[in-house]
Enzyme design. Structure first.
Site, short mmCIF file in Angstrom:
data_model
loop_
_atom_site.label_atom_id
_atom_site.label_comp_id
_atom_site.label_asym_id
_atom_site.label_seq_id
_atom_site.Cartn_x
_atom_site.Cartn_y
_atom_site.Cartn_z
N ARG A 37 -2.69 -10.03 5.35
CA ARG A 37 -2.29 -9.72 6.60
C ARG A 37 -3.01 -10.78 7.48
O ARG A 37 -2.35 -11.37 8.52
CB ARG A 37 -2.48 -8.43 7.19
CG ARG A 37 -2.23 -8.09 8.77
CD ARG A 37 -2.15 -6.64 9.10
NE ARG A 37 -1.94 -6.25 10.36
CZ ARG A 37 -2.90 -6.29 11.27
NH1 ARG A 37 -4.23 -6.58 10.99
NH2 ARG A 37 -2.62 -6.02 12.71
N HIS B 220 15.10 17.68 -2.82
CA HIS B 220 15.16 17.99 -4.37
C HIS B 220 16.73 17.87 -4.81
O HIS B 220 16.98 17.97 -5.99
CB HIS B 220 14.66 19.28 -4.61
CG HIS B 220 13.65 19.21 -5.71
ND1 HIS B 220 14.25 18.44 -6.99
CD2 HIS B 220 12.34 19.69 -6.29
CE1 HIS B 220 13.43 18.79 -7.96
NE2 HIS B 220 12.29 19.44 -7.75
N ASP C 269 14.44 14.07 -8.14
CA ASP C 269 13.39 14.70 -8.78
C ASP C 269 12.10 14.21 -8.76
O ASP C 269 12.03 13.38 -8.33
CB ASP C 269 14.03 14.72 -10.18
CG ASP C 269 15.37 15.17 -10.43
OD1 ASP C 269 15.62 16.28 -9.69
OD2 ASP C 269 16.20 14.82 -11.10
N SER D 8 7.66 7.06 8.69
CA SER D 8 6.78 7.70 9.95
C SER D 8 5.51 7.46 9.65
O SER D 8 4.75 7.91 8.60
CB SER D 8 7.01 9.33 9.76
OG SER D 8 6.45 9.77 10.93
N ASN D 9 4.79 6.57 10.58
CA ASN D 9 3.45 6.17 10.40
C ASN D 9 2.51 6.81 11.58
O ASN D 9 2.86 6.67 12.69
CB ASN D 9 3.49 4.95 10.64
CG ASN D 9 1.95 4.11 10.13
OD1 ASN D 9 0.89 5.03 10.37
ND2 ASN D 9 1.82 3.01 9.58
N GLY E 216 -0.45 7.35 6.43
CA GLY E 216 -1.80 7.61 7.06
C GLY E 216 -2.40 6.34 7.65
O GLY E 216 -2.12 5.40 7.17
N SER F 91 2.23 -6.32 11.42
CA SER F 91 1.32 -5.07 11.40
C SER F 91 1.28 -4.45 9.90
O SER F 91 2.15 -4.92 9.04
CB SER F 91 1.79 -3.99 12.28
OG SER F 91 3.17 -3.62 11.91
#
Length: 541
Positions: free
Chosen positions: A359, A514, A518, A462-463, A487, A371
Site C-alpha cells: 500500500r 447456510h 456451506d 463491512s469494515n 477488523g 486504503s
C-alpha cells in the site's frame, strides 16, 4: 379532467415516504418535469418531479408527515374543478366505517350502563380496600397476617394487614374509619393487585351488592396512599427477625425492620395502633431519650465500624425522537435477514505485513490514496470469481449464482447505514475502486445517493477497523448470501520460521447464509481471500 398524484416508490425497499418539503402550493400551475416536492425515503431525500400538468388543486400530507406508497398526496386539474369524488373514491369506507363503529360502541356502552344496576361503596358509606401495588414488579400479594378481625373498629391510619410482595413484607393501611365488615382471604392466601381484600364501613351494613359485582369502584386514596409508603419500603432489605430484647413486643414486620435498621429497641416505643401495637409511624416519630447515646456507644465494635453511605439524589430522565424512514427500513430488513436466513460465521487471521508495504508503494504513484479497505474490496471480488457459491443468493425455490461481482460497501451516516455498490469490482483497479468509494461517501453524507447507487449488490463488506474494533460479526445484507466483517490491523507477536517476531494481523469474519453457503465452501473462500491480501501483487496482475 382532474388527476391524483400518488406517493411514488423510489427504492426497492421503500414502503412509505415523508414529505420533506413542498415546492408548490395549492393554486400553482404545474408543468410536466416541475419539482413538486422533496421526499425522504428509507435511504435518501430525493426530488419528486411531476409527470402531469395542471393546477395544483389539493395537497394531502403536510411537511414531515409519512405517507404509504401509492397513497394520494395531491390532485392536479383545471382551476375550480371539483375533485372531491377522487378523494372519497380512493377510500370510500375507510373514513366512514370507524365513525359508525364508534357510534355503535357508544350505544352499546350507554345501553349496558342503563340496564345494569350497580351499587357504589359511597352509596353504602363503605370503603373497599384492594390489594395495592406495592412494587413496580408486583402482580399479587400474600396476606402474611391480619391485624384485625371482622367486627373490629378500624381507624384511618391503622395497618389492617401485613402483605408479602415479591420484594418485601409491607403494611396495608385502611385509610378509612369504621367497622371491618369483610375479609376476602385468610392469612397465607394470595390476591392479585386490585382484587378486593377487605371492606370497611358502618356496623351492620349489607355489603352483598358490592361482593356480587365483578369489580367494585375504589376510592383514589386507597390506591394512591400505599404507593407513597412503598416508595421507601420497596428497596429495603427483607424483613429480619427482631432481637430477643423486644421479640414479645407487638409490632408490625415493617415497624420491626425499621427499628432494627435505626438501632431502636421496640420496648422503648409506645404503640398507637389497637392494643398498643407498634406501626411504622410510631418508629419514625420516636425520639430517643438522652440516655440512649451512651447505649449506642456501648454497642459491639462490629456495629461501630458500620459504614454510613451518604444519601444521593439523582434524576431519571430521557429524550425520545420519532424513528426516521432509514432507521425503520434498517430495523425491518435486518430483522428479516437475521430471523429468516440461518447465519453462521467463520473467522481467519491475515498477515498484513506485505499489504502494508504494498500500500505504501502504491500510494507513491497512485492518483488517489488507496486504503486497506480498497484492497479488501478488490481481493473479495477476485476471490468471488473463484468461489461462485459464495457469490450467490437464496431465491426460495432456486439459488442464484451471480457471475458478476458487485460489492456493497457499508457506510455509517448520521441517520443509520447505507450500502452503495462498487459494480464489477474484480475488473477495476485499486485506484478506481478508491475513487468510487470516496465519491459514494461524500454523496451518502449529503444524502445525494440515488437508487442505482445502492441496488444490486451480490456481496457486502463491512469494515470497523478504523474504529479499533478487533473483530465482529455482521447481519447479512439480504438478498446477498454472505457478508465480510473486517477488523483493525493489530501489532502482535507472530511466529515466522520458528521464531516469535513482531507482526501485523487483521481478523476478518465471514457471515454466511447456510441455505446457500456451506462451512467448507466458506472456509475455502477465506483461504483464497487470505492468500490474495497477504500477496497483494496478485491483485495487480
Amino acid at each position: 379532467m382532474a388527476e391524483v398524484v400518488r406517493m411514488p416508490k423510489m427504492s426497492d425497499t421503500m414502503t412509505e415516504g415523508v414529505i420533506a418539503k413542498w415546492h408548490k402550493k395549492v393554486g400553482d400551475k404545474v408543468n410536466s418535469g416541475d419539482l413538486v416536492a422533496e421526499i425522504e425515503t428509507d435511504k435518501a431525500t430525493m426530488d419528486f418531479e411531476s409527470y402531469q400538468e395542471g393546477t395544483l388543486l389539493y395537497i394531502g400530507p403536510k411537511e414531515g408527515e409519512a405517507v404509504a406508497i401509492d397513497a394520494v398526496i395531491a390532485v392536479l386539474g383545471e382551476p375550480g374543478e371539483d375533485f372531491q369524488a377522487l378523494l372519497s373514491g380512493d377510500a370510500p369506507a375507510a373514513e366512514k366505517a370507524p365513525e359508525k363503529t364508534e357510534e355503535k360502541k357508544a350505544e352499546e356502552v350507554s345501553g349496558s350502563e342503563s340496564s345494569a344496576s350497580t351499587v357504589t361503596p359511597e352509596e353504602l358509606g363503605c370503603t373497599v380496600i384492594t390489594m395495592p401495588l406495592l412494587s413496580d414488579t408486583m402482580k399479587e400479594g400474600v396476606i402474611a397476617q391480619w391485624n384485625f378481625k371482622v367486627g373490629d373498629t378500624i381507624k384511618s391510619d391503622d395497618a389492617i394487614a401485613d402483605v408479602e410482595t415479591d420484594k418485601a413484607t409491607m403494611e396495608v393501611t385502611a385509610y378509612a374509619d369504621g367497622t371491618l365488615l369483610y375479609v376476602g382471604l385468610e392469612a397465607g392466601q394470595a390476591a392479585k393487585v386490585n382484587d378486593i381484600i377487605a371492606i370497611v364501613g358502618p356496623a351492620g351494613t349489607d355489603i352483598t351488592p358490592l361482593l356480587n359485582q365483578k369489580s367494585a369502584p375504589v376510592k383514589a386514596e386507597s390506591a394512591e396512599a400505599p404507593k407513597a409508603d412503598s416508595a421507601a419500603a420497596v428497596t429495603a432489605a427483607p424483613v429480619a427477625s427482631s432481637s430477643s430484647d423486644d421479640s414479645r413486643v407487638k409490632a408490625s414486620p415493617l415497624a420491626r425492620k425499621i427499628a432494627q435498621e435505626k438501632g431502636i429497641n421496640l420496648g422503648d416505643i409506645k404503640g398507637s395502633a389497637d392494643g398498643g401495637r407498634i406501626v411504622k409511624k410510631d418508629v419514625e416519630s420516636f425520639v430517643p431519650v438522652a440516655a440512649q447515646p451512651a447505649e449506642t456507644k456501648a454497642a459491639p465494635a462490629t456495629e461501630a465500624k458500620a459504614i454510613t453511605l451518604p444519601t444521593f439524589v439523582g434524576e431519571e430522565r430521557y429524550t425520545e425522537k420519532p424513528v426516521n424512514q432509514m432507521r425503520k427500513t434498517i430495523a425491518r430488513r435486518l430483522a428479516e435477514s437475521l430471523f429468516t436466513a440461518p447465519h453462521f460465521y467463520l473467522t481467519v487471521s491475515i498477515d498484513m505485513d506485505n499489504a502494508m508495504a504494498a500500500r505504501a508503494q502504491i500510494n507513491e504513484i497512485a492518483p488517489v490514496k488507496v486504503s486497506f479497505n480498497d484492497i479488501v474490496v478488490k481481493a473479495v471480488a477476485v476471490a468471488l470469481k473463484k468461489h461462485p457459491a459464495v457469490n450467490s443468493s437464496w431465491q426460495g425455490d432456486k439459488i442464484r449464482f451471480n457471475e458478476h461481482t458487485n460489492i456493497g460497501v457499508a457506510m455509517a451516516v448520521e441517520d443509520g447505514l447505507l450500502v452503495p455498490v462498487v459494480r464489477f469490482a474484480d475488473g477495476k483497479s485499486l485506484s478506481h475502486i478508491s475513487a468510487e468509494v470516496k465519491d459514494f461517501a461524500q454523496k451518502a453524507k449529503a444524502k445525494k445517493l440515488q437508487p442505482a447507487d445502492w441496488e444490486g449488490s451480490t456481496f457486502t463488506v463491512s469494515n470497523l477497523g478504523m474504529f479499533g474494533i478487533d473483530e465482529f460479526t455482521s447481519i447479512i445484507n439480504s438478498p446477498d448470501g454472505a457478508i465480510l466483517s473486517v477488523g483493525a490491523i493489530q501489532a502482535v507477536p507472530v511466529v515466522k520460521n520458528g521464531a516469535v517476531v513482531p507482526g501485523n494481523v487483521m481478523k476478518v469474519t465471514l457471515g454466511c447464509d447456510h441455505r446457500v453457503v456451506d462451512g467448507a465452501t466458506g472456509a475455502a473462500f477465506l483461504q483464497t481471500l487470505k492468500s490474495l491480501v497477504e500477496n497483494p501483487v496478485r491483485l495487480l496482475a
